[in-house]
Design a protein around this motif. Structure first.
Motif, PDB file in Angstrom:
ATOM      1  N   MET A  33      29.485  39.371  37.024  1.00 31.52           N
ATOM      2  CA  MET A  33      29.699  39.055  38.439  1.00 31.52           C
ATOM      3  C   MET A  33      30.933  39.796  38.961  1.00 31.52           C
ATOM      4  O   MET A  33      31.974  39.783  38.317  1.00 31.52           O
ATOM      5  CB  MET A  33      29.893  37.539  38.588  1.00 31.52           C
ATOM      6  CG  MET A  33      29.806  37.054  40.017  1.00 31.52           C
ATOM      7  SD  MET A  33      30.411  35.374  40.215  1.00 31.52           S
ATOM      8  CE  MET A  33      29.362  34.458  39.102  1.00 31.52           C
ATOM      9  N   THR A  34      30.819  40.436  40.107  1.00 33.67           N
ATOM     10  CA  THR A  34      31.962  41.169  40.655  1.00 33.67           C
ATOM     11  C   THR A  34      32.980  40.176  41.234  1.00 33.67           C
ATOM     12  O   THR A  34      32.629  39.036  41.573  1.00 33.67           O
ATOM     13  CB  THR A  34      31.536  42.117  41.786  1.00 33.67           C
ATOM     14  OG1 THR A  34      30.979  41.325  42.833  1.00 33.67           O
ATOM     15  CG2 THR A  34      30.506  43.129  41.315  1.00 33.67           C
ATOM     16  N   GLU A  35      34.230  40.627  41.340  1.00 32.08           N
ATOM     17  CA  GLU A  35      35.272  39.777  41.905  1.00 32.08           C
ATOM     18  C   GLU A  35      34.940  39.399  43.347  1.00 32.08           C
ATOM     19  O   GLU A  35      35.179  38.291  43.789  1.00 32.08           O
ATOM     20  CB  GLU A  35      36.613  40.523  41.893  1.00 32.08           C
ATOM     21  CG  GLU A  35      37.489  40.163  40.709  1.00 32.08           C
ATOM     22  CD  GLU A  35      38.794  40.934  40.726  1.00 32.08           C
ATOM     23  OE1 GLU A  35      39.436  40.979  41.777  1.00 32.08           O
ATOM     24  OE2 GLU A  35      39.123  41.515  39.674  1.00 32.08           O
ATOM     25  N   GLN A  36      34.375  40.386  44.035  1.00 30.95           N
ATOM     26  CA  GLN A  36      33.989  40.192  45.436  1.00 30.95           C
ATOM     27  C   GLN A  36      32.992  39.039  45.568  1.00 30.95           C
ATOM     28  O   GLN A  36      33.133  38.171  46.419  1.00 30.95           O
ATOM     29  CB  GLN A  36      33.303  41.462  45.907  1.00 30.95           C
ATOM     30  CG  GLN A  36      33.863  42.019  47.184  1.00 30.95           C
ATOM     31  CD  GLN A  36      33.206  43.355  47.473  1.00 30.95           C
ATOM     32  OE1 GLN A  36      32.479  43.904  46.649  1.00 30.95           O
ATOM     33  NE2 GLN A  36      33.456  43.889  48.644  1.00 30.95           N
ATOM     34  N   SER A  37      32.011  39.058  44.669  1.00 31.84           N
ATOM     35  CA  SER A  37      30.972  38.044  44.721  1.00 31.84           C
ATOM     36  C   SER A  37      31.532  36.674  44.322  1.00 31.84           C
ATOM     37  O   SER A  37      31.159  35.650  44.891  1.00 31.84           O
ATOM     38  CB  SER A  37      29.817  38.456  43.813  1.00 31.84           C
ATOM     39  OG  SER A  37      28.948  37.400  43.652  1.00 31.84           O
ATOM     40  N   GLN A  38      32.452  36.681  43.349  1.00 33.05           N
ATOM     41  CA  GLN A  38      33.093  35.427  42.942  1.00 33.05           C
ATOM     42  C   GLN A  38      33.846  34.817  44.117  1.00 33.05           C
ATOM     43  O   GLN A  38      33.756  33.623  44.374  1.00 33.05           O
ATOM     44  CB  GLN A  38      34.094  35.717  41.820  1.00 33.05           C
ATOM     45  CG  GLN A  38      33.682  35.113  40.502  1.00 33.05           C
ATOM     46  CD  GLN A  38      34.585  35.568  39.379  1.00 33.05           C
ATOM     47  OE1 GLN A  38      35.215  36.618  39.463  1.00 33.05           O
ATOM     48  NE2 GLN A  38      34.637  34.790  38.337  1.00 33.05           N
ATOM     49  N   TRP A  39      34.591  35.679  44.811  1.00 29.88           N
ATOM     50  CA  TRP A  39      35.361  35.240  45.975  1.00 29.88           C
ATOM     51  C   TRP A  39      34.425  34.680  47.040  1.00 29.88           C
ATOM     52  O   TRP A  39      34.655  33.614  47.606  1.00 29.88           O
ATOM     53  CB  TRP A  39      36.145  36.445  46.539  1.00 29.88           C
ATOM     54  CG  TRP A  39      36.878  36.120  47.808  1.00 29.88           C
ATOM     55  CD1 TRP A  39      38.135  35.613  47.919  1.00 29.88           C
ATOM     56  CD2 TRP A  39      36.382  36.270  49.147  1.00 29.88           C
ATOM     57  NE1 TRP A  39      38.448  35.435  49.250  1.00 29.88           N
ATOM     58  CE2 TRP A  39      37.397  35.825  50.023  1.00 29.88           C
ATOM     59  CE3 TRP A  39      35.183  36.732  49.684  1.00 29.88           C
ATOM     60  CZ2 TRP A  39      37.249  35.831  51.403  1.00 29.88           C
ATOM     61  CZ3 TRP A  39      35.025  36.734  51.062  1.00 29.88           C
ATOM     62  CH2 TRP A  39      36.050  36.291  51.907  1.00 29.88           C
ATOM     63  N   GLN A  68      31.399  33.439  46.694  1.00 32.58           N
ATOM     64  CA  GLN A  68      30.806  32.152  46.298  1.00 32.58           C
ATOM     65  C   GLN A  68      31.799  31.003  46.458  1.00 32.58           C
ATOM     66  O   GLN A  68      31.437  29.895  46.852  1.00 32.58           O
ATOM     67  CB  GLN A  68      30.306  32.232  44.865  1.00 32.58           C
ATOM     68  CG  GLN A  68      29.067  33.119  44.739  1.00 32.58           C
ATOM     69  CD  GLN A  68      28.495  33.132  43.349  1.00 32.58           C
ATOM     70  OE1 GLN A  68      28.498  32.116  42.666  1.00 32.58           O
ATOM     71  NE2 GLN A  68      27.999  34.266  42.921  1.00 32.58           N
ATOM     72  N   ASP A  96      23.690  39.235  43.406  1.00 31.60           N
ATOM     73  CA  ASP A  96      24.530  39.672  42.299  1.00 31.60           C
ATOM     74  C   ASP A  96      23.701  40.108  41.093  1.00 31.60           C
ATOM     75  O   ASP A  96      23.955  41.150  40.496  1.00 31.60           O
ATOM     76  CB  ASP A  96      25.394  38.474  41.899  1.00 31.60           C
ATOM     77  CG  ASP A  96      26.804  38.889  41.649  1.00 31.60           C
ATOM     78  OD1 ASP A  96      27.279  39.757  42.385  1.00 31.60           O
ATOM     79  OD2 ASP A  96      27.420  38.347  40.707  1.00 31.60           O
ATOM     80  N   ASP A 133      23.358  43.903  39.537  1.00 32.36           N
ATOM     81  CA  ASP A 133      23.568  44.229  38.115  1.00 32.36           C
ATOM     82  C   ASP A 133      22.374  44.976  37.545  1.00 32.36           C
ATOM     83  O   ASP A 133      22.511  45.964  36.840  1.00 32.36           O
ATOM     84  CB  ASP A 133      23.741  42.934  37.301  1.00 32.36           C
ATOM     85  CG  ASP A 133      25.163  42.421  37.373  1.00 32.36           C
ATOM     86  OD1 ASP A 133      26.005  43.133  37.950  1.00 32.36           O
ATOM     87  OD2 ASP A 133      25.422  41.313  36.858  1.00 32.36           O
ATOM     88  N   GLU A 138      30.804  39.830  54.307  1.00 30.88           N
ATOM     89  CA  GLU A 138      30.695  40.122  52.870  1.00 30.88           C
ATOM     90  C   GLU A 138      29.225  40.079  52.423  1.00 30.88           C
ATOM     91  O   GLU A 138      28.785  40.892  51.612  1.00 30.88           O
ATOM     92  CB  GLU A 138      31.529  39.084  52.099  1.00 30.88           C
ATOM     93  CG  GLU A 138      31.797  39.439  50.671  1.00 30.88           C
ATOM     94  CD  GLU A 138      32.472  40.787  50.503  1.00 30.88           C
ATOM     95  OE1 GLU A 138      32.071  41.515  49.587  1.00 30.88           O
ATOM     96  OE2 GLU A 138      33.383  41.130  51.291  1.00 30.88           O
ATOM     97  N   GLN A 151      27.060  43.085  50.645  1.00 32.71           N
ATOM     98  CA  GLN A 151      26.271  42.968  49.397  1.00 32.71           C
ATOM     99  C   GLN A 151      24.849  43.466  49.627  1.00 32.71           C
ATOM    100  O   GLN A 151      24.253  44.128  48.780  1.00 32.71           O
ATOM    101  CB  GLN A 151      26.217  41.514  48.936  1.00 32.71           C
ATOM    102  CG  GLN A 151      27.557  40.897  48.645  1.00 32.71           C
ATOM    103  CD  GLN A 151      27.669  40.421  47.204  1.00 32.71           C
ATOM    104  OE1 GLN A 151      27.979  41.206  46.327  1.00 32.71           O
ATOM    105  NE2 GLN A 151      27.406  39.150  46.961  1.00 32.71           N
TER     106      GLN A 151
END
Lengths: 59, 231
Positions: free
Chosen positions: A1-7, A9, A39, A43, B207, B211
């Motif tokens: 998981m990218t940091e961006q996606s973690q942020w 979520q 995400d 990947d 964001e 994505q």
């Protein structure tokens, strides 16, 4: 998981928690699931691009 | 897009699943909702006009003995006259989508050969699919809700949005269609947030769009590589 996606979520989770209406909470939580799916697809696509680019038989 | 939701249930007020679905109807969208059994008298002209106006028609009911409740059959027999559906070769329902929202008391695994019911839902709903075929409509994959009473809160939350998407999202249900549905819904959802939460909402929206773009770019790259590999 990218940091961006973690942020992303995390932000969605926080916003969902603050919603008092059930259907509003449902929307934000479903959006979070959607982001998780994005995400995974990201990947998988990146992996396939790498795999197809790294082809010793084509060297 | 206009969606017509026709609900058939002999005791709607007593049905927690039907009440839940009614409360889950998407807001700010073009949805016409009707409970068939509440009509003291079926106004055929009005019912047919509603069908004409809709782009997607949803028949929603509990499964009783592997079929829809008697009320829906009575509605079909009264409203779907031969001349309306196909008799005069005008096919007013052609290309409209027909979706079924069905609730069952048994779990999903029961509806297969060898399962407790020994019958698939597709098989049980075959007569309705045949009507769709006769009317030249597009049959959507069925939206089944099994054992609503056993659903936990996270499942119910997910059900709200899955149901809304079934009513209003472009079919087929691909990742792209899902992303587009959320992207279209986001501005309205952000507008109704309290002012102090709106900035977060807008950040999330930006964001999310990023994505979406990233996936599209990767998919484009991949198809270029595939094309090259084919040469």
């Amino acid at each position: 998981m990218t940091e961006q996606s973690q942020w992303l979520q995390l932000q969605i989770d926080k916003l969902a928690e603050q919603q008092t209406k059930f259907t509003d909470r449902a929307f934000w939580l479903a959006l979070k699931e959607m982001v998780r799916e994005q995400d995974r697809r990201n990947d998988q696509l990146s992996g396939e691009v790498d795999g197809r680019t790294w082809r010793p038989d084509k060297w | 897009m206009t969606t017509l939701v026709l609900v058939s249930h002999p005791h709607l007020a007593d049905s927690t699943s039907q009440q839940f679905l009614k409360a889950s109807l998407p807001e700010n969208t073009d949805i016409v909702w009707e409970h068939i059994e509440s009509q003291a008298h079926l106004d055929v002209a009005k019912e047919q006009e509603q069908l004409r106006q809709a782009d997607r028609i949803i028949l929603q009911f509990p499964l009783y003995w592997y079929a829809a409740p008697a009320g829906l059959k009575a509605w079909e027999d009264t409203v779907l006259t031969r001349s309306f559906v196909y008799g005069d070769h005008r096919y007013p329902l052609a290309d409209k989508e027909l979706g079924i929202v069905v609730t069952t008391g048994m779990p999903a695994k029961a509806f297969q050969r060898g399962g407790a019911e020994g019958l698939t839902l597709d098989a049980a709903l075959a007569p309705l699919a045949a009507v769709a075929h006769r009317a030249k409509m597009t049959w959507l994959p069925t939206f089944a809700i099994h054992q609503f009473a056993y659903l936990e809160e996270p499942e119910k939350l997910q059900l709200v949005v899955d149901y809304q998407r079934y009513l209003t999202q472009t079919q087929p249900d691909s990742l792209q269609a899902r992303q587009t549905w959320f992207a279209q819904k986001l501005p309205g959802m952000i507008d109704q947030l309290p002012p102090e939460q709106q900035a977060t909402g807008r950040l999330i929206e930006a964001e999310f769009a990023q994505q979406q773009d990233d996936i599209e770019a990767l998919a484009d790259t991949l198809s270029l590589i595939k094309e090259r590999d084919d040469d």
